[in-house]
Design an enzyme around this catalytic site. Structure first.
Site, PDB file in Angstrom:
ATOM      1  CG  HIS A 210      -4.635   0.291   5.539  1.00  9.82           C
ATOM      2  ND1 HIS A 210      -6.017   0.426   5.502  1.00  9.82           N
ATOM      3  CD2 HIS A 210      -4.364  -0.963   5.101  1.00  9.82           C
ATOM      4  CE1 HIS A 210      -6.530  -0.709   5.050  1.00  9.82           C
ATOM      5  NE2 HIS A 210      -5.564  -1.562   4.802  1.00  9.82           N
TER       6      HIS A 210
ATOM      7  CG  HIS B  30      -9.582  -2.997   2.544  1.00 10.94           C
ATOM      8  ND1 HIS B  30      -8.841  -3.023   1.391  1.00 10.94           N
ATOM      9  CD2 HIS B  30      -8.678  -3.189   3.546  1.00 10.94           C
ATOM     10  CE1 HIS B  30      -7.570  -3.246   1.677  1.00 10.94           C
ATOM     11  NE2 HIS B  30      -7.447  -3.343   2.983  1.00 10.94           N
TER      12      HIS B  30
ATOM     13  CD  GLU C 270     -15.566  12.306  24.958  1.00  7.67           C
ATOM     14  OE1 GLU C 270     -14.354  12.405  25.125  1.00  7.67           O
ATOM     15  OE2 GLU C 270     -16.394  13.140  25.366  1.00  7.67           O
TER      16      GLU C 270
ATOM     17  CD  GLU D 249      -3.079  -0.995   0.222  1.00  9.59           C
ATOM     18  OE1 GLU D 249      -3.054  -0.059  -0.613  1.00  9.59           O
ATOM     19  OE2 GLU D 249      -3.952  -1.877   0.233  1.00  9.59           O
TER      20      GLU D 249
ATOM     21  CG  HIS E   3      -7.625  -4.967   7.741  1.00 13.40           C
ATOM     22  ND1 HIS E   3      -7.033  -6.115   7.262  1.00 13.40           N
ATOM     23  CD2 HIS E   3      -7.341  -3.988   6.833  1.00 13.40           C
ATOM     24  CE1 HIS E   3      -6.416  -5.857   6.125  1.00 13.40           C
ATOM     25  NE2 HIS E   3      -6.568  -4.573   5.843  1.00 13.40           N
TER      26      HIS E   3
HETATM   27 ZN   LIG Z   1      -5.763  -3.571   4.178  1.00  9.68          ZN
END
Ligand SMILES: [Zn+2]
Length: 268
Positions: free
Chosen positions: A135, A207, A166, A111, A137
């Site tokens: 990044h 994702h 919040e 990525e 999951h």
């Molecule tokens: Zn991912």
């Protein structure tokens, strides 16, 4: 050096323990600040130059600590020099070389386009004050992208704001929603970089999420709060749906109380 490594060890193991980083899922990059940058002065490049898919003059010459492709975040704690690396971009921002890490050999996360293009946006929008991009999951945020019909940036931001009082303080600009795009692609990289120039959190449908911050703690914290809200939201749905929720007036009052600059368009 030890301090820098401790920072990524803490963030990556927290992500793994929360169940956000199964197998080789999730990746982290940190643009090195002045002091961290200087730690790698005098290091000889460990690799040839690898061209980037597009030139990124905004981050030319910068150094990044990046998790490795195929590596497990949960193993960074044990073997940081194997699972992370430091790369340096050339003076045009057109290629990179490895300075340290990925022992015995390896490469940055697949990525990388999303990370580096996002760093261009983040550096610009924060006037060079933000350095971290994550990044990951998170289970409940992903589940929410299946469970709710017709999601978009406005409806998802509002849903998360309403699911915990919040949230509007932690992400007053909301979360940007990206409909599914192929993982690792330039399309996803470009869309994420555009999205993160508007908001600090970007949801990838089916994702995961991306978040930025001044440092890894801030980026992690923003994701953590959004994930908590998603968990509450799903529990409420499972319990038969909300019987009441935070009103627009209450949300605006919270934001005003904590002097947060809310994206007003999300209320329209
Ligand atoms: Zn991912």
């Amino acid at each position: 050096m030890q301090k820098l490594i401790e920072e990524i060890k803490k963030t990556s193991s927290d992500m793994a323990r929360r169940g956000w980083a199964e197998s080789n899922g999730g990746n982290i990059s940190l643009r090195l600040n002045k002091d961290q940058f200087a730690l790698f002065d005098g290091y000889s490049p460990k690799s040839e130059s690898f061209p980037l898919p597009v030139s990124m003059p905004e981050i030319a010459g910068e150094r990044f600590l990046v998790t490795g492709t195929g590596r497990f975040l949960r193993n960074i704690e044990l073997f940081p020099e194997k699972n992370t690396g430091v790369i340096e971009l050339d003076s045009q921002g057109a290629s990179y070389r490895l300075l340290w890490g990925y022992e015995p050999q390896g490469a940055p996360t697949s990525e990388l386009p999303a990370h580096l293009l996002s760093h261009c946006s983040i550096k610009k929008k924060t006037n060079n004050q933000s350095f971290a991009f994550i990044h990951t999951h998170p289970t409940n945020l992903i589940a929410l992208t299946y469970a709710v019909a017709n999601l978009d940036t406005k409806s998802l931001s509002k849903l998360l704001w309403q699911s915990h009082a919040e949230c509007i303080v932690v992400f007053p600009a909301g979360v940007e929603f990206l409909p599914w795009i192929m993982a690792g692609s330039m399309d996803l990289g470009r869309a994420t970089a555009d999205a993160i120039s508007l908001r600090n959190l970007v949801i990838w449908q089916y994702h995961g999420i991306c978040g930025c911050g001044r440092n890894l703690d801030e980026a992690f914290g923003r994701i953590d709060v959004a994930e908590k809200a998603a968990e509450i939201c799903l529990k409420v749905m499972a319990a038969g749906g909300a019987k009441q929720t935070l009103t627009d007036e209450q949300l605006r009052a919270i934001a005003a109380n904590f002097r947060c600059e809310v994206d007003q368009r999300l209320f329209e």
